[in-house]
Design a protein around this motif. Structure first.
Motif, PDB file in Angstrom:
ATOM      1  N   VAL A   1       0.699  -1.109   0.080  1.00 36.42           N
ATOM      2  CA  VAL A   1      -0.276  -0.382  -0.031  1.00 36.42           C
ATOM      3  C   VAL A   1       0.878   1.049   0.205  1.00 36.42           C
ATOM      4  CG1 VAL A   1      -1.895   1.277   1.686  1.00 36.42           C
ATOM      5  CG2 VAL A   1      -2.131  -1.205   1.273  1.00 36.42           C
ATOM      6  N   TYR A   2       1.667   1.109   1.330  1.00 34.85           N
ATOM      7  CA  TYR A   2       2.791   2.044   0.733  1.00 34.85           C
ATOM      8  C   TYR A   2       3.445   2.661  -0.359  1.00 34.85           C
ATOM      9  CZ  TYR A   2       6.610   4.757   2.102  1.00 34.85           C
ATOM     10  OH  TYR A   2       8.196   6.195   1.549  1.00 34.85           O
ATOM     11  N   THR A   3       4.065   1.765  -0.776  1.00 35.86           N
ATOM     12  CA  THR A   3       4.708   1.677  -2.106  1.00 35.86           C
ATOM     13  C   THR A   3       3.875   2.268  -3.588  1.00 35.86           C
ATOM     14  OG1 THR A   3       6.203  -0.242  -1.361  1.00 35.86           O
ATOM     15  CG2 THR A   3       6.145   0.084  -4.399  1.00 35.86           C
TER      16      THR A   3
ATOM     17  N   ARG B   1       3.716   5.478  -5.393  1.00 34.13           N
ATOM     18  CA  ARG B   1       3.633   5.918  -6.625  1.00 34.13           C
ATOM     19  C   ARG B   1       2.355   6.074  -7.806  1.00 34.13           C
ATOM     20  NH1 ARG B   1       8.447   4.001  -7.039  1.00 34.13           N
ATOM     21  NH2 ARG B   1       8.774   2.015  -7.179  1.00 34.13           N
ATOM     22  N   GLY B   2       1.650   7.141  -6.913  1.00 29.26           N
ATOM     23  CA  GLY B   2       0.342   8.094  -7.398  1.00 29.26           C
ATOM     24  C   GLY B   2      -1.108   7.059  -7.360  1.00 29.26           C
ATOM     25  N   PHE B   3      -1.318   5.828  -6.487  1.00 27.58           N
ATOM     26  CA  PHE B   3      -2.115   5.184  -6.369  1.00 27.58           C
ATOM     27  C   PHE B   3      -3.399   6.162  -5.027  1.00 27.58           C
ATOM     28  CE2 PHE B   3      -0.742   2.461  -9.268  1.00 27.58           C
ATOM     29  CZ  PHE B   3      -1.175   1.924 -10.102  1.00 27.58           C
ATOM     30  N   ASN B   4      -4.170   6.192  -4.817  1.00 26.39           N
ATOM     31  CA  ASN B   4      -5.115   6.561  -3.757  1.00 26.39           C
ATOM     32  C   ASN B   4      -4.503   5.288  -2.399  1.00 26.39           C
ATOM     33  OD1 ASN B   4      -7.157   7.717  -2.146  1.00 26.39           O
ATOM     34  ND2 ASN B   4      -8.826   7.333  -3.081  1.00 26.39           N
ATOM     35  N   GLU B   5      -4.076   5.730  -1.922  1.00 25.25           N
ATOM     36  CA  GLU B   5      -3.809   4.972  -0.160  1.00 25.25           C
ATOM     37  C   GLU B   5      -5.375   4.542   0.608  1.00 25.25           C
ATOM     38  OE1 GLU B   5      -0.207   5.764   1.781  1.00 25.25           O
ATOM     39  OE2 GLU B   5       0.314   7.028   0.342  1.00 25.25           O
ATOM     40  N   THR B   6      -5.786   5.382   0.006  1.00 26.01           N
ATOM     41  CA  THR B   6      -7.815   5.043   1.602  1.00 26.01           C
ATOM     42  C   THR B   6      -8.108   3.912   1.063  1.00 26.01           C
ATOM     43  OG1 THR B   6      -7.791   6.920   2.202  1.00 26.01           O
ATOM     44  CG2 THR B   6      -8.553   5.572   2.363  1.00 26.01           C
ATOM     45  N   LYS B   7      -8.365   3.473  -0.470  1.00 32.03           N
ATOM     46  CA  LYS B   7      -8.539   2.931  -1.179  1.00 32.03           C
ATOM     47  C   LYS B   7      -7.645   1.777  -1.536  1.00 32.03           C
ATOM     48  CE  LYS B   7     -11.503   5.465  -4.244  1.00 32.03           C
ATOM     49  NZ  LYS B   7     -11.506   6.197  -5.498  1.00 32.03           N
ATOM     50  N   LEU B   8      -6.582   1.991  -1.301  1.00 27.45           N
ATOM     51  CA  LEU B   8      -5.912   0.149  -1.369  1.00 27.45           C
ATOM     52  C   LEU B   8      -5.893  -0.213  -0.223  1.00 27.45           C
ATOM     53  CD1 LEU B   8      -2.414   1.981  -3.376  1.00 27.45           C
ATOM     54  CD2 LEU B   8      -4.314   0.002  -4.081  1.00 27.45           C
ATOM     55  N   ALA B   9      -5.689   0.833   1.263  1.00 26.10           N
ATOM     56  CA  ALA B   9      -5.630   0.440   2.455  1.00 26.10           C
ATOM     57  C   ALA B   9      -7.019  -0.157   2.581  1.00 26.10           C
ATOM     58  CB  ALA B   9      -5.309   1.443   3.085  1.00 26.10           C
ATOM     59  N   ARG B  10      -7.551  -0.405   1.956  1.00 32.47           N
ATOM     60  CA  ARG B  10      -9.078  -0.595   2.240  1.00 32.47           C
ATOM     61  C   ARG B  10      -9.648  -1.906   1.068  1.00 32.47           C
ATOM     62  NH1 ARG B  10     -13.727   2.397   0.152  1.00 32.47           N
ATOM     63  NH2 ARG B  10     -12.676   4.444   0.876  1.00 32.47           N
ATOM     64  N   PHE B  11      -8.289  -2.349   0.168  1.00 32.24           N
ATOM     65  CA  PHE B  11      -8.647  -3.536  -0.728  1.00 32.24           C
ATOM     66  C   PHE B  11      -7.703  -3.819  -0.516  1.00 32.24           C
ATOM     67  CE2 PHE B  11      -6.949  -5.595  -4.591  1.00 32.24           C
ATOM     68  CZ  PHE B  11      -7.998  -6.176  -5.234  1.00 32.24           C
ATOM     69  N   PHE B  12      -6.432  -4.347   0.476  1.00 28.58           N
ATOM     70  CA  PHE B  12      -5.611  -5.043   0.981  1.00 28.58           C
ATOM     71  C   PHE B  12      -5.790  -5.042   3.052  1.00 28.58           C
ATOM     72  CE2 PHE B  12      -3.195  -4.221  -3.077  1.00 28.58           C
ATOM     73  CZ  PHE B  12      -2.381  -4.804  -3.078  1.00 28.58           C
TER      74      PHE B  12
ATOM     75  N   GLY C   1      -5.941   1.917   8.093  1.00 24.27           N
ATOM     76  CA  GLY C   1      -6.030   3.300   7.418  1.00 24.27           C
ATOM     77  C   GLY C   1      -4.916   3.379   6.469  1.00 24.27           C
ATOM     78  N   GLY C   2      -5.217   4.819   6.160  1.00 24.80           N
ATOM     79  CA  GLY C   2      -3.984   4.747   4.888  1.00 24.80           C
ATOM     80  C   GLY C   2      -2.813   5.312   5.265  1.00 24.80           C
ATOM     81  N   GLY C   3      -1.825   4.641   4.586  1.00 26.21           N
ATOM     82  CA  GLY C   3      -0.375   4.950   4.179  1.00 26.21           C
ATOM     83  C   GLY C   3      -0.059   5.104   5.827  1.00 26.21           C
TER      84      GLY C   3
END
Length: 91
Positions: free
Chosen positions: A32-34, A38-49, A53-55
């Motif tokens: 999620v951090y990496t 790279r420009g992806f939305n951390e909040t959505k990635l954190a929910r997906f993974f 939280g995000g970041g």
């Protein structure tokens, strides 16, 4: 040609499913951090993974703004009920 493309898509989907469910939490947070760098939305990635939280805020909230860092929604990990299994050892 089409069969190879379909197999590649199925393998890629299985890899995404595996990485969101079975990888250790530290690895998922690192992904999620990496990807967030790279420009992806951390909040959505954190929910997906399924990370907290995000970041990596540490508070368990998905929003890290200074004004809202102390007031989280009711689904925060700090206020959730935890189950404890009590073991009674008989000797």
């Amino acid at each position: 040609m089409w069969q190879e493309l379909m197999v590649a898509l199925i393998v890629a989907g299985a890899l995404v499913h595996f990485s969101t469910k079975y990888l250790p939490l530290a690895w998922r947070r690192r992904i999620v951090y990496t990807l967030g760098k790279r420009g992806f939305n951390e909040t959505k990635l954190a929910r997906f993974f399924k990370t907290s939280g995000g970041g990596g805020c540490g508070s368990g909230c998905s929003d890290c703004a200074p004004s809202t860092s102390t007031s989280c929604d009711s689904k925060s990990t700090t206020t959730s009920k935890q189950r404890v299994i009590k073991l009674h050892v008989q000797r």
